[in-house]
Design a protein around this motif. Structure first.
Motif, PDB file in Angstrom:
ATOM      1  N   LEU A 199       7.105  -4.849  -1.948  1.00 46.70           N
ATOM      2  CA  LEU A 199       6.687  -4.918  -3.345  1.00 46.70           C
ATOM      3  C   LEU A 199       5.185  -4.752  -3.512  1.00 46.70           C
ATOM      4  O   LEU A 199       4.732  -4.192  -4.516  1.00 46.70           O
ATOM      5  N   PHE A 200       4.385  -5.226  -2.579  1.00 44.05           N
ATOM      6  CA  PHE A 200       2.930  -5.134  -2.726  1.00 44.05           C
ATOM      7  C   PHE A 200       2.431  -3.689  -2.709  1.00 44.05           C
ATOM      8  O   PHE A 200       1.706  -3.279  -3.622  1.00 44.05           O
ATOM      9  N   PRO A 201       2.795  -2.872  -1.701  1.00 45.86           N
ATOM     10  CA  PRO A 201       2.320  -1.478  -1.760  1.00 45.86           C
ATOM     11  C   PRO A 201       2.917  -0.709  -2.932  1.00 45.86           C
ATOM     12  O   PRO A 201       2.267   0.178  -3.487  1.00 45.86           O
ATOM     13  N   TRP A 202       4.131  -1.049  -3.321  1.00 48.55           N
ATOM     14  CA  TRP A 202       4.746  -0.382  -4.462  1.00 48.55           C
ATOM     15  C   TRP A 202       3.956  -0.680  -5.732  1.00 48.55           C
ATOM     16  O   TRP A 202       3.688   0.208  -6.538  1.00 48.55           O
ATOM     17  N   ALA A 203       3.561  -1.947  -5.900  1.00 44.47           N
ATOM     18  CA  ALA A 203       2.817  -2.324  -7.103  1.00 44.47           C
ATOM     19  C   ALA A 203       1.449  -1.645  -7.139  1.00 44.47           C
ATOM     20  O   ALA A 203       0.973  -1.247  -8.205  1.00 44.47           O
ATOM     21  N   VAL A 204       0.827  -1.476  -5.992  1.00 45.68           N
ATOM     22  CA  VAL A 204      -0.483  -0.835  -5.941  1.00 45.68           C
ATOM     23  C   VAL A 204      -0.373   0.656  -6.246  1.00 45.68           C
ATOM     24  O   VAL A 204      -1.219   1.222  -6.936  1.00 45.68           O
ATOM     25  N   SER A 205       0.672   1.298  -5.751  1.00 44.97           N
ATOM     26  CA  SER A 205       0.794   2.743  -5.915  1.00 44.97           C
ATOM     27  C   SER A 205       1.673   3.144  -7.098  1.00 44.97           C
ATOM     28  O   SER A 205       2.039   4.310  -7.218  1.00 44.97           O
ATOM     29  N   LEU A 206       1.990   2.217  -7.959  1.00 44.63           N
ATOM     30  CA  LEU A 206       2.887   2.535  -9.078  1.00 44.63           C
ATOM     31  C   LEU A 206       2.270   3.570 -10.018  1.00 44.63           C
ATOM     32  O   LEU A 206       2.985   4.383 -10.599  1.00 44.63           O
ATOM     33  N   GLY A 207       0.946   3.578 -10.139  1.00 49.92           N
ATOM     34  CA  GLY A 207       0.294   4.575 -10.998  1.00 49.92           C
ATOM     35  C   GLY A 207       0.511   5.998 -10.502  1.00 49.92           C
ATOM     36  O   GLY A 207       0.644   6.930 -11.298  1.00 49.92           O
ATOM     37  N   GLU A 208       0.558   6.175  -9.180  1.00 52.98           N
ATOM     38  CA  GLU A 208       0.756   7.514  -8.627  1.00 52.98           C
ATOM     39  C   GLU A 208       2.225   7.917  -8.581  1.00 52.98           C
ATOM     40  O   GLU A 208       2.561   9.082  -8.702  1.00 52.98           O
ATOM     41  N   THR A 209       3.111   6.956  -8.360  1.00 51.41           N
ATOM     42  CA  THR A 209       4.527   7.311  -8.215  1.00 51.41           C
ATOM     43  C   THR A 209       5.234   7.459  -9.551  1.00 51.41           C
ATOM     44  O   THR A 209       6.236   8.171  -9.640  1.00 51.41           O
ATOM     45  N   GLY A 210       4.744   6.763 -10.567  1.00 49.77           N
ATOM     46  CA  GLY A 210       5.308   6.914 -11.913  1.00 49.77           C
ATOM     47  C   GLY A 210       6.736   6.383 -12.019  1.00 49.77           C
ATOM     48  O   GLY A 210       7.134   5.433 -11.351  1.00 49.77           O
ATOM     49  N   TRP A 211       7.510   7.068 -12.891  1.00 48.73           N
ATOM     50  CA  TRP A 211       8.879   6.624 -13.155  1.00 48.73           C
ATOM     51  C   TRP A 211       9.780   6.778 -11.946  1.00 48.73           C
ATOM     52  O   TRP A 211      10.710   5.990 -11.748  1.00 48.73           O
ATOM     53  N   THR A 212       9.528   7.760 -11.116  1.00 52.31           N
ATOM     54  CA  THR A 212      10.353   7.945  -9.920  1.00 52.31           C
ATOM     55  C   THR A 212      10.225   6.742  -8.985  1.00 52.31           C
ATOM     56  O   THR A 212      11.223   6.238  -8.467  1.00 52.31           O
ATOM     57  N   GLY A 213       8.998   6.279  -8.782  1.00 50.37           N
ATOM     58  CA  GLY A 213       8.780   5.099  -7.948  1.00 50.37           C
ATOM     59  C   GLY A 213       9.361   3.843  -8.559  1.00 50.37           C
ATOM     60  O   GLY A 213       9.913   2.992  -7.864  1.00 50.37           O
ATOM     61  N   TRP A 214       9.260   3.736  -9.899  1.00 45.87           N
ATOM     62  CA  TRP A 214       9.797   2.548 -10.569  1.00 45.87           C
ATOM     63  C   TRP A 214      11.320   2.508 -10.450  1.00 45.87           C
ATOM     64  O   TRP A 214      11.895   1.469 -10.127  1.00 45.87           O
ATOM     65  N   ILE A 215      11.977   3.629 -10.687  1.00 48.42           N
ATOM     66  CA  ILE A 215      13.443   3.686 -10.596  1.00 48.42           C
ATOM     67  C   ILE A 215      13.892   3.433  -9.159  1.00 48.42           C
ATOM     68  O   ILE A 215      14.867   2.706  -8.918  1.00 48.42           O
ATOM     69  N   GLY A 216      13.188   4.003  -8.200  1.00 50.15           N
ATOM     70  CA  GLY A 216      13.537   3.773  -6.796  1.00 50.15           C
ATOM     71  C   GLY A 216      13.449   2.309  -6.414  1.00 50.15           C
ATOM     72  O   GLY A 216      14.320   1.779  -5.706  1.00 50.15           O
TER      73      GLY A 216
END
Length: 124
Positions: free
Chosen positions: A83-100
């Protein structure tokens, strides 16, 4: 010829690290023996970590719930680590990262609900 003078800082670092390690390990043991704090008895030497005798039969059976709780801890610990790296990179991954991540959390939630329904988390 190899110039060994470049390795001098590394050797100094290794000797300082070994010296500090030895000091932090053996100095407290020596001080406790000199001050009289070293007084082992049966109660001090008994196991205290998990409640099982340390030198019992090697073939003794553990309750399977112990393993289920341990595996659940590892799974949810890894979840927190993801969850920590996901939260940091959420701006770059966008909706695809959020849905994943929501799919990942959903799978973990289904597993936790199944484990809870089966009574694996109930301890007597």
């Amino acid at each position: 010829m190899v110039d060994l003078s470049q390795y001098l800082p590394i050797l100094i670092f290794i000797f300082i690290a070994l010296g500090l390690s030895v000091a932090f390990v053996f100095l407290p043991m020596g001080v406790s023996r000199l001050t009289g704090a070293h007084n082992p008895d049966a109660e001090k030497l008994s196991e205290y970590e998990c409640g099982f005798p340390a030198f019992d039969d090697a073939r003794s059976q553990f309750d399977v719930r112990f393993y289920l709780v341990a595996i659940s801890f590892i799974i949810f610990d890894l979840e927190a680590a993801f969850l920590f790296p996901w939260a940091v990179s959420l701006g770059e991954t966008g909706w695809t990262g959020w849905i994943g991540m929501m799919v990942f959390l959903g799978i973990l939630a289904i597993g936790l609900a199944y484990e809870w329904k089966k009574g694996a988390l109930d301890w007597e």
